[in-house]
Design a protein around this motif. Structure first.
Motif, PDB file in Angstrom:
ATOM      1  N   PRO A 106      15.325  -0.491  -0.044  1.00 56.88           N
ATOM      2  CA  PRO A 106      14.115  -1.293   0.147  1.00 56.88           C
ATOM      3  C   PRO A 106      13.245  -0.831   1.317  1.00 56.88           C
ATOM      4  O   PRO A 106      12.015  -0.864   1.225  1.00 56.88           O
ATOM      5  CB  PRO A 106      14.661  -2.707   0.403  1.00 56.88           C
ATOM      6  CG  PRO A 106      16.012  -2.715  -0.232  1.00 56.88           C
ATOM      7  CD  PRO A 106      16.543  -1.317  -0.120  1.00 56.88           C
ATOM      8  N   SER A 107      13.871  -0.389   2.415  1.00 56.40           N
ATOM      9  CA  SER A 107      13.079   0.020   3.585  1.00 56.40           C
ATOM     10  C   SER A 107      12.194   1.223   3.255  1.00 56.40           C
ATOM     11  O   SER A 107      11.036   1.304   3.675  1.00 56.40           O
ATOM     12  CB  SER A 107      14.000   0.363   4.762  1.00 56.40           C
ATOM     13  OG  SER A 107      15.018   1.259   4.351  1.00 56.40           O
ATOM     14  N   ILE A 108      12.741   2.152   2.483  1.00 59.35           N
ATOM     15  CA  ILE A 108      11.979   3.361   2.126  1.00 59.35           C
ATOM     16  C   ILE A 108      10.899   2.997   1.108  1.00 59.35           C
ATOM     17  O   ILE A 108       9.735   3.411   1.232  1.00 59.35           O
ATOM     18  CB  ILE A 108      12.922   4.442   1.535  1.00 59.35           C
ATOM     19  CG1 ILE A 108      14.028   4.829   2.536  1.00 59.35           C
ATOM     20  CG2 ILE A 108      12.132   5.660   1.064  1.00 59.35           C
ATOM     21  CD1 ILE A 108      13.639   5.733   3.655  1.00 59.35           C
ATOM     22  N   MET A 153       5.278   2.008  -0.435  1.00 58.44           N
ATOM     23  CA  MET A 153       4.265   1.120  -1.031  1.00 58.44           C
ATOM     24  C   MET A 153       3.129   0.884  -0.038  1.00 58.44           C
ATOM     25  O   MET A 153       1.958   0.955  -0.394  1.00 58.44           O
ATOM     26  CB  MET A 153       4.896  -0.227  -1.406  1.00 58.44           C
ATOM     27  CG  MET A 153       5.443  -0.267  -2.801  1.00 58.44           C
ATOM     28  SD  MET A 153       5.714  -1.956  -3.306  1.00 58.44           S
ATOM     29  CE  MET A 153       7.246  -2.307  -2.525  1.00 58.44           C
ATOM     30  N   ALA A 154       3.511   0.605   1.212  1.00 60.54           N
ATOM     31  CA  ALA A 154       2.490   0.340   2.237  1.00 60.54           C
ATOM     32  C   ALA A 154       1.566   1.545   2.396  1.00 60.54           C
ATOM     33  O   ALA A 154       0.353   1.393   2.547  1.00 60.54           O
ATOM     34  CB  ALA A 154       3.165   0.007   3.569  1.00 60.54           C
ATOM     35  N   ALA A 155       2.155   2.743   2.295  1.00 58.00           N
ATOM     36  CA  ALA A 155       1.356   3.959   2.489  1.00 58.00           C
ATOM     37  C   ALA A 155       0.285   4.120   1.405  1.00 58.00           C
ATOM     38  O   ALA A 155      -0.687   4.845   1.596  1.00 58.00           O
ATOM     39  CB  ALA A 155       2.271   5.184   2.509  1.00 58.00           C
ATOM     40  N   THR A 156       0.462   3.455   0.264  1.00 62.68           N
ATOM     41  CA  THR A 156      -0.542   3.565  -0.807  1.00 62.68           C
ATOM     42  C   THR A 156      -1.623   2.488  -0.689  1.00 62.68           C
ATOM     43  O   THR A 156      -2.489   2.388  -1.550  1.00 62.68           O
ATOM     44  CB  THR A 156       0.109   3.441  -2.207  1.00 62.68           C
ATOM     45  OG1 THR A 156       0.559   2.096  -2.408  1.00 62.68           O
ATOM     46  CG2 THR A 156       1.256   4.420  -2.392  1.00 62.68           C
ATOM     47  N   ALA A 203       6.114   0.860  10.142  1.00 64.73           N
ATOM     48  CA  ALA A 203       6.581  -0.455  10.613  1.00 64.73           C
ATOM     49  C   ALA A 203       6.982  -1.336   9.428  1.00 64.73           C
ATOM     50  O   ALA A 203       7.948  -2.102   9.517  1.00 64.73           O
ATOM     51  CB  ALA A 203       5.491  -1.142  11.430  1.00 64.73           C
ATOM     52  N   THR A 204       6.262  -1.219   8.310  1.00 67.86           N
ATOM     53  CA  THR A 204       6.614  -2.009   7.123  1.00 67.86           C
ATOM     54  C   THR A 204       8.037  -1.682   6.690  1.00 67.86           C
ATOM     55  O   THR A 204       8.826  -2.568   6.375  1.00 67.86           O
ATOM     56  CB  THR A 204       5.624  -1.718   5.972  1.00 67.86           C
ATOM     57  OG1 THR A 204       4.316  -2.050   6.416  1.00 67.86           O
ATOM     58  CG2 THR A 204       5.951  -2.525   4.729  1.00 67.86           C
ATOM     59  N   GLY A 205       8.371  -0.398   6.676  1.00 71.01           N
ATOM     60  CA  GLY A 205       9.728   0.008   6.312  1.00 71.01           C
ATOM     61  C   GLY A 205      10.748  -0.499   7.309  1.00 71.01           C
ATOM     62  O   GLY A 205      11.774  -1.090   6.932  1.00 71.01           O
ATOM     63  N   ILE A 245      12.104   6.963   6.928  1.00 66.84           N
ATOM     64  CA  ILE A 245      10.908   6.155   6.644  1.00 66.84           C
ATOM     65  C   ILE A 245       9.649   6.964   6.979  1.00 66.84           C
ATOM     66  O   ILE A 245       8.691   6.994   6.202  1.00 66.84           O
ATOM     67  CB  ILE A 245      10.974   4.824   7.437  1.00 66.84           C
ATOM     68  CG1 ILE A 245      12.035   3.905   6.828  1.00 66.84           C
ATOM     69  CG2 ILE A 245       9.615   4.135   7.467  1.00 66.84           C
ATOM     70  CD1 ILE A 245      12.314   2.632   7.620  1.00 66.84           C
ATOM     71  N   VAL A 246       9.665   7.645   8.121  1.00 63.18           N
ATOM     72  CA  VAL A 246       8.509   8.472   8.520  1.00 63.18           C
ATOM     73  C   VAL A 246       8.245   9.541   7.456  1.00 63.18           C
ATOM     74  O   VAL A 246       7.108   9.735   7.009  1.00 63.18           O
ATOM     75  CB  VAL A 246       8.754   9.111   9.912  1.00 63.18           C
ATOM     76  CG1 VAL A 246       7.788  10.260  10.178  1.00 63.18           C
ATOM     77  CG2 VAL A 246       8.612   8.062  11.004  1.00 63.18           C
TER      78      VAL A 246
END
Ligand SMILES: CC(C)(COP(=O)(O)OP(=O)(O)OC[C@H]1O[C@@H](n2cnc3c(N)ncnc32)[C@H](O)[C@@H]1OP(=O)(O)O)[C@@H](O)C(=O)NCCC(=O)NCCS
Length: 275
Positions: free
Chosen positions: A80-82, A87-90, A100-102, A236-237
């Motif tokens: 889920p973290s990844i 998702m946030a990056a899109t 941070a979202t991850g 995550i990065v």
């Protein structure tokens, strides 16, 4: 005992009190050492431990600690973290917001088993000093509340390559006397007793072995989630960056297919009189 910030301040404390760093003009002291003496001489992992615990790890211990950080760094978008970071990056947020979202998806359930496992291992060692059934008693307590022993089992792996590799590295340090091996032994006792009770082989997962190693290094259990954020943070990065560079926009949690999301609420009333 906890005190309010104002109370501590009004009774003579400074607004911030820290044993970690002392910053003055042109002088940066960390845990009593000049930053210029640390730069170039300690690794990232040694610095993390030094900041957190105020002590230095040996090269071999730091390498083992670093191996834990490497082992936890990525588990693909199934984690889920990844997925959340991607998702946030899109969605047009800044890169650090996607990261941070991850990181903010990490909690007691996802990524949190290490802390709980470490607490159990520390407590079990204490209890074993005067109670030889400490492992069994803990398992009974967990079974009675229908809980799971943190650090065991996995939804996907039953022979996780990260676990065997971390074990191998730990054994090298036990042999050279760099760690005692006590917590790895306790972890193995839990595996054996849990397997006996379940009547089949129960496997130690990456959180379990990571917990035992961090106990060997006397890292506080309460620090585990922060450490995991640094470990998984690397993955995550990388994933957020890849997704950002792909140019994909608004990627939802699943494809836009009706059967993937089911409405289970009240149905729309039909045929009633209009009022
Ligand atoms: C990861 C986890 C959710 C997988 O659970 P799962 O999908 O139910 O695992 P399985 O289907 O392999 O479980 C099968 C059986 O083993 C038991 N089991 C699995 N993990 C267990 C554990 N850690 N402690 C006790 N029993 C466990 C289940 O209760 C089940 O027993 P049953 O057949 O008698 O009902 C689970 O193992 C767990 O909660 N582990 C502890 C938390 C943890 O370490 N999380 C980090 C994972 S990397």
């Amino acid at each position: 005992m906890s005190r309010s910030a104002l109370e501590a301040y009004s009774t003579g404390g400074a607004w911030w009190e820290t044993e970690i760093s002392h910053i003055k003009k042109n002088e940066i002291i960390i845990r009593g050492e000049r930053v210029e003496d640390l730069i170039g001489n300690v690794s990232y992992t040694q610095m993390l431990f030094f900041l957190l615990c105020g002590k230095h790890l040996t090269e071999a211990q730091a390498k083992l600690f670093e191996s834990v950080l490497v082992a936890g760094s990525d588990h693909g978008p199934r984690a889920p973290s990844i997925a959340a970071a991607r998702m946030a990056a899109t969605c047009g947020v800044s890169f650090n917001s996607a990261v941070a979202t991850g990181v903010n998806m990490l909690g007691d359930v996802h990524g949190g088993a290490v802390e709980e496992a470490m607490s159990i291992l520390y407590k079990t060692k204490e209890n074993l000093a005067n109670h030889e059934n400490a492992v069994d008693d803990k398992l009974t307590e967990i079974f009675n509340r229908k809980g799971k022993l943190p650090g065991f089992g996995h939804q996907l792996h039953d022979d996780d390559p990260r676990v065997s590799r971390l074990y191998e590295l730990s054994e090298e340090l036990i042999a050279s006397g760099e760690i005692s091996g006590t917590y790895l032994e306790i972890l193995a006792s839990y595996r054996d007793r849990l397997s006996e009770r379940k009547g089949r082989n129960m496997t130690i997962n990456v959180d379990g072995i990571s917990a035992a190693i961090q106990c060997e290094l006397e890292i506080p259990a309460e620090a585990a989630k922060g450490i995991f954020a640094l470990s998984r943070g690397m993955g995550i990065v990388a994933h957020a960056y890849e997704e950002l560079m792909s140019g994909v926009r608004i990627k939802g949690p699943c494809p836009n297919e009706e059967h993937l999301v089911r409405y289970t609420g009240v149905q729309k009333q039909t045929g009633g009189e209009e009022s």
